[in-house]
Design an enzyme around this catalytic site. Structure first.
Site, short mmCIF file in Angstrom:
data_model
loop_
_atom_site.label_atom_id
_atom_site.label_comp_id
_atom_site.label_asym_id
_atom_site.label_seq_id
_atom_site.Cartn_x
_atom_site.Cartn_y
_atom_site.Cartn_z
N LYS A 161 -2.20 -1.45 -3.82
CA LYS A 161 -3.09 -0.28 -3.75
C LYS A 161 -2.27 0.99 -3.81
O LYS A 161 -1.27 1.09 -3.08
CB LYS A 161 -3.85 -0.34 -2.43
CG LYS A 161 -4.72 0.86 -2.14
CD LYS A 161 -5.30 0.73 -0.76
CE LYS A 161 -6.13 1.97 -0.47
NZ LYS A 161 -6.60 2.02 0.89
N TYR A 180 -15.09 1.28 -6.63
CA TYR A 180 -16.38 1.95 -6.42
C TYR A 180 -17.32 1.72 -7.61
O TYR A 180 -18.49 2.05 -7.53
CB TYR A 180 -16.15 3.45 -6.15
CG TYR A 180 -15.28 3.63 -4.92
CD1 TYR A 180 -15.80 3.45 -3.65
CD2 TYR A 180 -13.90 3.85 -5.04
CE1 TYR A 180 -15.00 3.52 -2.52
CE2 TYR A 180 -13.10 3.93 -3.92
CZ TYR A 180 -13.65 3.76 -2.66
OH TYR A 180 -12.85 3.82 -1.55
N SER A 190 -10.26 5.88 -4.45
CA SER A 190 -11.20 6.98 -4.62
C SER A 190 -10.74 8.01 -5.67
O SER A 190 -11.54 8.47 -6.48
CB SER A 190 -11.46 7.66 -3.28
OG SER A 190 -10.24 8.08 -2.67
N LYS A 224 0.86 -1.19 0.00
CA LYS A 224 0.00 0.00 0.00
C LYS A 224 0.89 1.23 0.00
O LYS A 224 1.72 1.40 0.90
CB LYS A 224 -0.92 -0.02 1.22
CG LYS A 224 -1.79 1.22 1.32
CD LYS A 224 -2.79 1.10 2.45
CE LYS A 224 -3.59 2.38 2.58
NZ LYS A 224 -4.58 2.28 3.66
N GLU A 248 7.41 -6.82 0.73
CA GLU A 248 6.24 -6.72 1.62
C GLU A 248 5.27 -7.88 1.38
O GLU A 248 4.73 -8.46 2.32
CB GLU A 248 5.50 -5.39 1.38
CG GLU A 248 6.17 -4.18 1.99
CD GLU A 248 5.92 -4.05 3.49
OE1 GLU A 248 5.31 -4.95 4.09
OE2 GLU A 248 6.33 -3.03 4.07
C1 PBG Z 1 -7.03 3.61 5.61
C2 PBG Z 1 -7.57 3.40 4.24
C3 PBG Z 1 -7.45 4.35 3.24
C4 PBG Z 1 -8.10 3.82 2.12
C5 PBG Z 1 -8.59 2.55 2.47
N1 PBG Z 1 -8.23 2.31 3.79
C6 PBG Z 1 -6.88 5.72 3.27
C7 PBG Z 1 -5.54 5.92 3.77
O1 PBG Z 1 -4.71 5.02 3.84
O2 PBG Z 1 -5.29 7.05 4.16
C8 PBG Z 1 -8.22 4.55 0.82
C9 PBG Z 1 -9.23 4.04 -0.15
C10 PBG Z 1 -9.55 4.98 -1.25
O3 PBG Z 1 -8.92 6.05 -1.45
O4 PBG Z 1 -10.49 4.66 -1.98
N2 PBG Z 1 -6.82 2.53 6.41
#
Ligand code: PBG
Length: 330
Positions: free
Chosen positions: A251, A316, A277, A198, A236
Site C-alpha cells: 500500500k 474505492y 484515496s 505500507k 517486512e
Molecule cells: C490508518 C490507515 C490509513 C489508510 C488506511 N488505514 C491512513 C494512514 O495510514 O494514515 C489510508 C487509506 C487511503 O488513503 O485510502 N491506519
C-alpha cells in the site's frame, strides 16, 4: 514478414483468448466508512464516497456483495469526544466497529467482513500507535505498548464476528502478538491480512480527512516505510509471513507496482494491494474536469495493479468496477 503480433489483436474474440490478465469482481475488497450518526453523509474530502450510518452500511454491503464483491473492510469515523490518548474506544465491545460487524454478519452471513486494526481513528493524536510526549514537545510512537493494545482491539473485532482482522499500523511484532491473542481465545479461524509493506505516503491525505484522523504532530515516517525502499518491503513481508499472516498487502498500489511485482516473487501467500484515496481522487478529479475517461482510466489502473501481481485489490472503485464488469458481459 511472417511474424505478425497483430494477429492476436485482430478481433474482440481473439483478444479475449490472448488476454493474460482479467479483472473479476471477486478480486475486489470494498472499503466502507461508517459513523455513529443516523444519516448517511457524503464525505467532503472523498467525493463519491459515503460515511454510512449503520442501516445504510448494511444495505450498501448487501448490494456490493450481490455484485460479486466478496469482502468489505470497515473504517470508523469516531466522534471527537471519544478520542483519547490511550485510544480506549478501540476495544470497546459496544463501539462502532463491533456494532457494525455484528449488524453486517447478521444480515449477510456469507460476506467476508474485514476490520482495520490501528489506533489512528481513536487516538487523540491521530497516530496509529500510542504516543509518548517528551518535555521538549517531541513525540515518540511506542511500539511494544501499542502492540499489546492492538491485540485487544483485534480480539474485540473477532468477538464481534469479524472474519479477518487487518493490522494497518506498521508496529514491529504485531502480527505474532495478534495471532497469539486470537489463538489463546479460541479464534483460530479468524484470519490476519497484514499491511506488511505500507509506505509513508502523501496519497493518504483524503482518507485522513474522511475520518478526521490526520496526525496532530509529526508524520508517520518512524513506522510507515520510506517510499525509496523495495528490499525493505521484502523483509517486512517475510517477517509478517513468519509471524503468521494469512495474506499480505502492499500500500499504496499504483505508484508501487514494482514493489507488488517483487513481493509477488517472494511470498506464496495471497497478495493484496490498496489503491488508496489519493490514487482514486486523482482519477476522479481528472475525470470530473473532462480530461480523461474516468471509467477507462480506473479500469486500466486496476488491471495494472493485478498484472503487477496483486491477487486482491482494495479499491474505492470496487462497487462501480463490479458494475462495469457486469455491463461488459464479464
Ligand atoms: C490508518 C490507515 C490509513 C489508510 C488506511 N488505514 C491512513 C494512514 O495510514 O494514515 C489510508 C487509506 C487511503 O488513503 O485510502 N491506519
Amino acid at each position: 514478414m511472417y511474424l505478425r503480433p497483430r494477429r492476436n489483436r485482430k478481433s474482440p474474440a481473439i483478444r479475449a483468448l490472448a488476454a493474460e490478465t482479467r479483472l473479476d469482481a471477486a478480486d475486489f475488497i470494498q472499503p466502507l466508512f461508517v459513523h455513529a450518526g443516523r444519516e448517511d453523509e457524503a464525505i467532503e474530502s472523498l467525493p463519491g464516497c459515503t460515511r454510512w450510518a449503520l442501516d445504510g452500511l448494511v444495505r450498501e454491503a448487501g448490494e456490493v456483495q450481490a455484485l460479486g464483491v466478496p469482502a468489505v473492510v470497515l473504517f470508523p469515523a469516531i466522534a471527537a469526544e471519544l478520542k483519547t490518548p490511550g485510544a480506549e474506544e478501540a476495544w470497546n465491545p459496544d463501539g462502532l466497529v463491533p456494532r457494525a460487524v455484528r449488524a453486517l454478519k447478521q444480515a449477510h452471513p456469507g460476506l467476508c467482513v474485514i476490520t482495520d486494526v490501528a489506533l489512528d481513528p481513536y487516538n487523540a493524536d491521530g497516530h496509529d500507535g500510542l504516543v509518548q510526549r517528551a518535555p521538549d514537545g517531541s513525540i515518540e510512537v511506542l511500539n511494544d505498548e501499542t502492540v499489546e493494545v492492538l491485540a485487544r482491539q483485534a480480539l474485540c473485532h473477532a468477538e464481534a464476528g469479524a472474519d479477518v482482522v487487518s493490522p494497518s499500523d506498521m508496529m514491529d511484532g504485531r502480527v505474532a502478538r495478534i495471532r497469539h491473542e486470537l489463538d489463546a481465545e479460541d479464534f483460530e479461524d479468524v484470519s490476519i491480512l497484514s499491511y506488511a509493506a505500507k509506505y509513508a505516503s502523501a496519497y493518504y491525505g483524503p482518507f485522513r480527512g474522511a475520518l478526521g484522523s490526520a496526525p496532530k504532530d509529526g508524520d508517520k515516517k518512524t513506522y510507515q516505510m520510506d517510499p525509496a525502499n523495495v528490499r525493505e518491503a521484502i523483509r517486512e513481508v517475510g517477517l509478517d509471513e513468519a509471524e503468521g499472516a494469512d495474506m499480505v498487502m502492499v500500500k499504496p498500489a499504483g505508484p508501487y507496482l514494482d514493489v507488488i511485482a517483487r513481493v509477488r516473487e517472494t511470498t506464496t501467500l495471497p497478495l493484496a494491494a490498496y489503491q488508496v484515496s489519493g490514487e482514486y481522487l486523482m482519477i476522479e478529479a481528472a475525470a470530473a474536469s473532462g480530461w480523461v475517461d474516468g471509467r477507462a482510466v480506473a479500469m486500466e489502473s486496476l488491471l495494472g495493479i493485478k498484472r503487477a501481481g496483486a491477487d486482491l485489490i482494495l479499491t474505492y472503485y470496487a462497487r462501480r468496477a463490479a458494475e462495469w464488469l457486469g455491463e461488459a458481459g464479464g
